[in-house]
Design an enzyme around this catalytic site. Structure first.
Site, PDB file in Angstrom:
ATOM      1  N   SER A  11       0.785  -1.453   0.108  1.00 27.95           N
ATOM      2  CA  SER A  11      -0.175   0.187   0.064  1.00 27.95           C
ATOM      3  C   SER A  11       0.998   1.320  -0.078  1.00 27.95           C
ATOM      4  O   SER A  11       0.049   2.377  -0.194  1.00 27.95           O
ATOM      5  CB  SER A  11      -1.097  -0.040   1.213  1.00 27.95           C
ATOM      6  OG  SER A  11      -2.113  -0.805   1.166  1.00 27.95           O
ATOM      7  N   LYS A  14      -0.055   3.637  -2.637  1.00 21.75           N
ATOM      8  CA  LYS A  14      -1.378   4.785  -2.336  1.00 21.75           C
ATOM      9  C   LYS A  14      -0.563   6.060  -2.022  1.00 21.75           C
ATOM     10  O   LYS A  14      -1.447   7.193  -2.403  1.00 21.75           O
ATOM     11  CB  LYS A  14      -2.013   4.377  -1.262  1.00 21.75           C
ATOM     12  CG  LYS A  14      -2.907   3.148  -1.543  1.00 21.75           C
ATOM     13  CD  LYS A  14      -3.798   2.926  -0.247  1.00 21.75           C
ATOM     14  CE  LYS A  14      -4.874   1.532  -0.575  1.00 21.75           C
ATOM     15  NZ  LYS A  14      -4.258   0.318   0.173  1.00 21.75           N
ATOM     16  N   SER A  66      -5.796   2.961   4.865  1.00 23.10           N
ATOM     17  CA  SER A  66      -5.331   2.457   3.712  1.00 23.10           C
ATOM     18  C   SER A  66      -6.381   1.871   2.718  1.00 23.10           C
ATOM     19  O   SER A  66      -6.386   0.588   2.440  1.00 23.10           O
ATOM     20  CB  SER A  66      -4.137   1.650   3.867  1.00 23.10           C
ATOM     21  OG  SER A  66      -3.439   1.180   2.908  1.00 23.10           O
TER      22      SER A  66
END
Length: 231
Positions: A11, A14, A66
């Protein structure tokens, strides 16, 4: 150490997703959540198909909790599809000189062509620090929003360092992003502020204990460097 080795980044992806949104969208624009976004699996913030939320509230869900569903919703809103959005992610990576980085999705799912390096992620993070909208939520442990549809969502960060005493009196942890998948292992980009003015970024990839590894890095920096003022 091994800062130019290409690795899956979970993640941490992101950060690029959020950066594009922060640069191109109005925080108060309203996004209608698609069925595709609402059905996204993994780490989610429980968005509902047809629900309406502001870009800002989705950004907070992306960067604090997240949320994979928030990532898809924002990507679709910005580019019409996740596929089109990924093209923009890779174009931005080229623009920023991230020569060992490639994205295949806005979430960070494990694929052979979603990867970066510790060095590239440090450069991306340094660039991201300049965007106030993107940086607003990264230091928050939790946040609650009510969507335009009247549905309440609570975002809780998985970044344990935000609430943990790492034993350094003059160091504040101000973010930045966690990541974890089977192939990527535990990943963590940390923004630490020393003596109220010196910002340090650490990047840990493929860890078995990302928080302890990061604490050791921060303590090493504190022991081996003396800051003399200025950034």
């Amino acid at each position: 150490k091994n800062s130019t080795v290409q690795r899956p980044i979970a993640s941490l992806t992101k950060i690029m997703t959020g950066l594009i949104i922060a640069e191109e969208e109005n925080p108060y624009s309203v996004v209608q959540i698609s069925e595709n976004a609402a059905s996204t699996e993994g780490s989610i913030v429980w968005l509902n198909a047809g629900e309406e939320m502001t870009v800002k509230d989705l950004m907070y869900g992306l960067m604090i909790a997240s949320g994979n569903d928030a990532a898809v919703a924002l990507a679709e809103y910005n580019a019409g599809s996740t596929e089109n959005f990924v093209k923009k992610m890779n174009q931005k990576a080229i623009f920023l000189g991230l020569t060992h980085t490639h994205f295949s999705n806005p979430i960070g799912l494990d694929t052979t062509d979603n990867y970066s390096t510790a060095q590239d992620l440090a450069l991306l993070s340094m660039y991201a620090l300049q965007n106030e909208f993107l940086m607003e939520p990264v230091s928050l442990e939790k946040y609650e929003v009510e969507s335009e549809s009247g549905i309440t969502h609570e975002y809780i960060s998985t970044n344990e360092l935000l609430s943990e005493d790492i034993g350094l009196n003059d160091v504040e942890i101000d973010g930045l992003k966690t990541g974890k998948t089977p192939e990527a292992g535990e990943c963590l980009i940390t923004l630490a502020t020393y003596n109220d003015d010196q910002q340090i970024i650490t990047v840990v990839l493929g860890s078995a204990d990302r928080f302890n590894d990061t604490e050791n890095l921060l303590k090493w920096i504190d022991t081996n460097y003396k800051f003399t003022g200025g950034n």
